[in-house]
Structure formats: C-alpha cells, structure tokens
Design a protein around this motif. Structure first.
Motif, PDB file in Angstrom:
ATOM      1  N   ASN A   1       0.831  -1.199   0.000  1.00  0.00           N
ATOM      2  CA  ASN A   1       0.000   0.000   0.000  1.00  0.00           C
ATOM      3  C   ASN A   1       0.867   1.251   0.000  1.00  0.00           C
ATOM      4  O   ASN A   1       0.613   2.205  -0.743  1.00  0.00           O
ATOM      5  N   GLU A   2       1.909   1.253   0.832  1.00  0.00           N
ATOM      6  CA  GLU A   2       2.788   2.419   0.911  1.00  0.00           C
ATOM      7  C   GLU A   2       3.470   2.712  -0.418  1.00  0.00           C
ATOM      8  O   GLU A   2       3.453   3.850  -0.897  1.00  0.00           O
ATOM      9  N   LEU A   3       4.070   1.688  -1.007  1.00  0.00           N
ATOM     10  CA  LEU A   3       4.834   1.973  -2.223  1.00  0.00           C
ATOM     11  C   LEU A   3       3.930   2.281  -3.415  1.00  0.00           C
ATOM     12  O   LEU A   3       4.359   2.917  -4.381  1.00  0.00           O
ATOM     13  N   LEU A   4       2.659   1.854  -3.374  1.00  0.00           N
ATOM     14  CA  LEU A   4       1.737   2.115  -4.485  1.00  0.00           C
ATOM     15  C   LEU A   4       0.885   3.364  -4.284  1.00  0.00           C
ATOM     16  O   LEU A   4       0.262   3.840  -5.240  1.00  0.00           O
ATOM     17  N   THR A   5       0.830   3.893  -3.060  1.00  0.00           N
ATOM     18  CA  THR A   5       0.051   5.107  -2.821  1.00  0.00           C
ATOM     19  C   THR A   5       0.915   6.297  -2.438  1.00  0.00           C
ATOM     20  O   THR A   5       0.465   7.438  -2.535  1.00  0.00           O
ATOM     21  N   GLY A   6       2.114   6.045  -1.980  1.00  0.00           N
ATOM     22  CA  GLY A   6       3.008   7.138  -1.617  1.00  0.00           C
ATOM     23  C   GLY A   6       2.980   7.528  -0.160  1.00  0.00           C
ATOM     24  O   GLY A   6       3.632   8.497   0.243  1.00  0.00           O
ATOM     25  N   LYS A   7       2.254   6.760   0.655  1.00  0.00           N
ATOM     26  CA  LYS A   7       2.224   7.059   2.085  1.00  0.00           C
ATOM     27  C   LYS A   7       1.653   5.863   2.828  1.00  0.00           C
ATOM     28  O   LYS A   7       0.884   5.067   2.267  1.00  0.00           O
ATOM     29  N   PRO A   8       2.007   5.704   4.100  1.00  0.00           N
ATOM     30  CA  PRO A   8       1.462   4.592   4.880  1.00  0.00           C
ATOM     31  C   PRO A   8       0.020   4.864   5.294  1.00  0.00           C
ATOM     32  O   PRO A   8      -0.409   6.015   5.388  1.00  0.00           O
ATOM     33  N   ASP A   9      -0.710   3.801   5.545  1.00  0.00           N
ATOM     34  CA  ASP A   9      -2.063   3.901   6.072  1.00  0.00           C
ATOM     35  C   ASP A   9      -2.080   3.159   7.407  1.00  0.00           C
ATOM     36  O   ASP A   9      -2.005   1.924   7.433  1.00  0.00           O
ATOM     37  N   PRO A  10      -2.166   3.880   8.533  1.00  0.00           N
ATOM     38  CA  PRO A  10      -2.111   3.220   9.844  1.00  0.00           C
ATOM     39  C   PRO A  10      -3.268   2.267  10.103  1.00  0.00           C
ATOM     40  O   PRO A  10      -3.196   1.446  11.025  1.00  0.00           O
ATOM     41  N   ALA A  11      -4.318   2.341   9.274  1.00  0.00           N
ATOM     42  CA  ALA A  11      -5.446   1.429   9.451  1.00  0.00           C
ATOM     43  C   ALA A  11      -5.147   0.031   8.935  1.00  0.00           C
ATOM     44  O   ALA A  11      -5.839  -0.929   9.280  1.00  0.00           O
ATOM     45  N   ILE A  12      -4.122  -0.099   8.082  1.00  0.00           N
ATOM     46  CA  ILE A  12      -3.785  -1.404   7.510  1.00  0.00           C
ATOM     47  C   ILE A  12      -2.820  -2.106   8.449  1.00  0.00           C
ATOM     48  O   ILE A  12      -1.642  -1.763   8.531  1.00  0.00           O
ATOM     49  N   ARG A  13      -3.295  -3.115   9.139  1.00  0.00           N
ATOM     50  CA  ARG A  13      -2.508  -3.807  10.153  1.00  0.00           C
ATOM     51  C   ARG A  13      -2.557  -5.322   9.982  1.00  0.00           C
ATOM     52  O   ARG A  13      -2.217  -6.079  10.888  1.00  0.00           O
ATOM     53  N   SER A  14      -3.002  -5.757   8.801  1.00  0.00           N
ATOM     54  CA  SER A  14      -3.111  -7.197   8.548  1.00  0.00           C
ATOM     55  C   SER A  14      -3.005  -7.450   7.057  1.00  0.00           C
ATOM     56  O   SER A  14      -3.400  -6.616   6.236  1.00  0.00           O
ATOM     57  N   ASN A  15      -2.478  -8.615   6.700  1.00  0.00           N
ATOM     58  CA  ASN A  15      -2.483  -9.020   5.297  1.00  0.00           C
ATOM     59  C   ASN A  15      -3.878  -9.421   4.830  1.00  0.00           C
ATOM     60  O   ASN A  15      -4.110  -9.592   3.638  1.00  0.00           O
ATOM     61  N   GLU A  16      -4.803  -9.569   5.769  1.00  0.00           N
ATOM     62  CA  GLU A  16      -6.205  -9.869   5.443  1.00  0.00           C
ATOM     63  C   GLU A  16      -7.061  -8.628   5.617  1.00  0.00           C
ATOM     64  O   GLU A  16      -8.227  -8.697   6.028  1.00  0.00           O
ATOM     65  N   HIS A  17      -6.502  -7.485   5.296  1.00  0.00           N
ATOM     66  CA  HIS A  17      -7.181  -6.207   5.502  1.00  0.00           C
ATOM     67  C   HIS A  17      -8.454  -6.069   4.672  1.00  0.00           C
ATOM     68  O   HIS A  17      -9.375  -5.367   5.059  1.00  0.00           O
ATOM     69  N   GLY A  18      -8.511  -6.722   3.529  1.00  0.00           N
ATOM     70  CA  GLY A  18      -9.662  -6.583   2.645  1.00  0.00           C
ATOM     71  C   GLY A  18      -9.415  -5.549   1.567  1.00  0.00           C
ATOM     72  O   GLY A  18      -8.308  -5.026   1.416  1.00  0.00           O
TER      73      GLY A  18
ATOM     74  N   VAL B   1      -1.330   4.505  -7.333  1.00  0.00           N
ATOM     75  CA  VAL B   1      -0.868   5.209  -8.523  1.00  0.00           C
ATOM     76  C   VAL B   1      -1.306   4.469  -9.784  1.00  0.00           C
ATOM     77  O   VAL B   1      -1.558   5.087 -10.822  1.00  0.00           O
ATOM     78  N   LEU B   2      -1.470   3.151  -9.703  1.00  0.00           N
ATOM     79  CA  LEU B   2      -1.939   2.394 -10.863  1.00  0.00           C
ATOM     80  C   LEU B   2      -3.375   2.779 -11.212  1.00  0.00           C
ATOM     81  O   LEU B   2      -3.720   2.940 -12.391  1.00  0.00           O
ATOM     82  N   GLU B   3      -4.211   2.903 -10.193  1.00  0.00           N
ATOM     83  CA  GLU B   3      -5.598   3.312 -10.432  1.00  0.00           C
ATOM     84  C   GLU B   3      -5.650   4.707 -11.038  1.00  0.00           C
ATOM     85  O   GLU B   3      -6.402   4.975 -11.983  1.00  0.00           O
ATOM     86  N   TRP B   4      -4.862   5.615 -10.492  1.00  0.00           N
ATOM     87  CA  TRP B   4      -4.835   6.987 -10.994  1.00  0.00           C
ATOM     88  C   TRP B   4      -4.335   7.042 -12.440  1.00  0.00           C
ATOM     89  O   TRP B   4      -4.911   7.742 -13.280  1.00  0.00           O
ATOM     90  N   LEU B   5      -3.290   6.286 -12.725  1.00  0.00           N
ATOM     91  CA  LEU B   5      -2.771   6.261 -14.093  1.00  0.00           C
ATOM     92  C   LEU B   5      -3.804   5.696 -15.059  1.00  0.00           C
ATOM     93  O   LEU B   5      -3.900   6.140 -16.211  1.00  0.00           O
ATOM     94  N   ASN B   6      -4.580   4.745 -14.599  1.00  0.00           N
ATOM     95  CA  ASN B   6      -5.603   4.143 -15.454  1.00  0.00           C
ATOM     96  C   ASN B   6      -6.702   5.144 -15.832  1.00  0.00           C
ATOM     97  O   ASN B   6      -7.503   4.868 -16.725  1.00  0.00           O
TER      98      ASN B   6
END
Length: 357
Positions: free
Chosen positions: A117-134, A141-146
């Motif tokens: 999430n960090e490397l694809l959005t440019g910042k950390p999200d403290p709400a993401i605390r699990s690999n099963e985050h959903g 950036v991929l979504e934005w480029l699209n």
C-alpha cells in the motif's frame, strides 16, 4: 493562385499533423514496476550469506549452493547478475547500507500489505494492520494512471500473491489484475497452472506470473503501465529454505533480464520504457532464524529496502543525496517516469526519487 495556396496550406496542415502525431509517439513513455517480495538488501548487495548457506538447517544441497553462490569472487553478481552487470551500470541501484546507501519503509508494520500500500500510494495507512485487511480504500498510482488520457485500459498487473486482488481493488480501480491462482484462459500454460501441485494455496509460483506478464507485453493489449509482483523469495524464506530463496532470487533476476530484453526488442517499448524494481519489506537480523521473518518489534531492521531503476530518463549512477530514501517515494517515481505528477493528485504523498535526468 488563391486555390493553390489553399491546397498548399491544407497539405502543410496534414503534414504538420502527422509530424505532431509522430513526435507524440516518440515522446510516449511506458513503465514496468516489479516487486520481489521480502528480498533483503543484504543479499542484493552482498550476495549469499556464507554461514547461512553452509547451515544444513536451512540448506539441503550444500555442494550446488557453494558452486553457484559462494565460490564466485563476487557473490552479489553471482546471485543477481542482471541487477549488477546491467542495471547498476546503466541505471541506479539504491539501498546499499554497506556503502552509505539507505532506503526503508515508513509504515510501522514491516510486512506485505502495508508495504505494498505504501509503495503504491506514496504514504502509509495506519489502518492497515493485517495481510487480510480486505479491499484497499486507498487509490493507488496504478488506479490513478488508469484514469489518465492515453493510459486508460492500458494498465495491467500480474501478481503471484492473491491478496493483490484486495491491494489493487480492481472492482473500483478498473486495473486489470491477475493474481494468485487466477485462471489464464487462452495462454499456453493454462492447463499446466491448473494442474501443478499448489505448494502455497494463496500464491502461485513466480514462473506462471512471469509468463503471463511476458505474454501481455508481446500481445495486442500492449500495456503502457505494467506491474509484476513476484513472491517466491518471501515464501521460501518463511519456510526456512535459504537455498530455495537464493535460487528464487536468481530466477527473479533472470526474469528481469528477460523482461528488459523483451522491452528492448519491441519498437513500442525500446528506448521509451523505464523498469523499476523494489521490495515491500526487508528481513529480520539478530538471531539465527531472524532472516526467515519480518515485522516491527520482533524482527529488527526488516524495514530496510532497496530499489533499482533503468530506462531512457534514468540518470546513470545517480545517487539521491540527503535523508534516507523511502518506499513511499515509489508511487511518485512511477508517475514521474511517465512525466506525470502523482502529488498533483495527492499532495500528502512522498516526492519522487531524484533519479531522473
């Protein structure tokens, strides 16, 4: 005379139009982003660890490992020759802490979903605390480029780990995502992928992911933005198979070499494409088994990462000065490779790495 001038002016306008189209095509840029899950900077820059590679607790084929990775005088090049013989010489290779380099994640978790999430959005999200985050609430950036002119429908992702269906959230983003053991209809190996034993139920072998990505590059869809997420290095490390982790790293390096060769052989990509390679987190240090794992708290230094880049606009050998580079800078760097400004969309995102001319 007036009619002649009008004909000449029309012909000139047509010629100018063709020239502008050709010039735009010549300026068209593409980017391929690749991640090697949990690939530690220590092995990237030092090569195989001699003590670990000789430990029968982690290695089953000592003779082969010694020949492949320990006997060569340059262990780093023996492990990842393309990164060192091509990328490091023609582009940049960042994160060598033995020689003053530095790169790390900024999230406080030090494992995969928060890292991607960090490397694809440019910042950390403290709400993401699990690999099963959903499903990811954040726009990558991929979504934005699209959504950008000339790129819509030409952004694709191939990932070994099935969690990328959540991380990239294709239902909202519109990014074409093939992840985990997703079927690959129409490909030559569709049946093979369906019938091989599944060592990891949530993650297919990188060889399948790689072939899918290659077929996309060679096919009619011709993505201008391609993301490939390999995972074998992390999976084998978690299992304590250091020998298999090393061979997975060498395969990944060969995959990168083949990708680059394919791009340079294709007129739509040659001289127009930037290849960026990085990882989502590092591996622990300290105890005998620490290298197998990662995560803040128990596994020191598993926040340390690295990055490689090569392409027509990458400044050869450039080393960004100042503070430690961060994985949060990857998103803006991907956009910059296309001459776009990710921070115009998200001013809170980290700035791009200073690696371009």
């Amino acid at each position: 005379m007036g009619r002649t001038l009008r004909i000449f002016a029309a012909a000139l306008a047509v010629a100018l139009s063709f020239h502008l189209v050709a010039a735009a095509a010549a300026r068209e840029r593409n980017v391929v982003l690749v991640t090697l899950d949990g690939m530690p900077w220590q092995e990237v820059f030092r090569g195989a660890d001699p003590a670990r590679a000789a430990d029968r607790a982690f290695v089953s084929e000592l003779r082969e490992l010694k020949k492949d990775f320990l006997d060569p005088p340059d262990r780093a090049r023996a492990l990842m020759p393309f990164l060192h013989e091509v990328v490091a010489k023609q582009g940049v290779l960042l994160g060598d802490r033995d020689h003053g380099g530095c790169m790390a994640v900024t999230n406080d978790q030090w494992f995969s979903y928060p890292g991607y999430n960090e490397l694809l959005t440019g910042k950390p999200d403290p709400a993401i605390r699990s690999n099963e985050h959903g499903p990811n609430r954040n726009v990558t950036v991929l979504e934005w480029l699209n959504r950008q002119p000339g790129l819509k429908g030409r952004v694709q992702a191939f990932a070994s780990w099935e969690a990328f269906r959540d991380i990239l959230n294709p239902g909202r983003s519109g990014v074409a995502v093939n992840a985990g053991w997703d079927a690959a209809p129409g490909t030559q190996f569709a049946r093979l992928q369906a019938e091989v034993p599944r060592l990891w139920p949530v993650e297919r072998f990188d060889a399948f992911t790689h072939v899918l990505a290659l077929e996309a590059l060679k096919g009619q869809s011709r993505p201008r933005v391609l993301y490939i997420a390999y995972g074998d290095t992390d999976e084998f490390a978690h299992e304590g198979r250091y020998d298999q982790m090393l061979w997975a790293a060498r395969r990944s390096d060969a995959f990168l070499a083949e990708l680059w060769k394919t791009l340079q052989a294709h007129p739509a990509y040659a001289g127009r494409t930037t290849l960026i390679v990085t990882t989502d987190h590092g591996r622990g240090v300290g105890g005998k088994d620490a290298w197998r794992h990662h995560g803040r708290g128990a596994f020191a230094q598993s926040n340390e990462t690295w990055l490689a880049a090569i392409g027509p606009d990458v400044a050869q050998g450039k080393r960004p000065g100042g503070e430690c580079a961060s994985s949060s800078q990857v998103a803006a760097t991907v956009a910059s490779a296309l001459a776009l400004d990710w921070r115009a969309f998200d001013p809170a995102a980290a700035r791009p790495l200073d690696i371009f001319r």
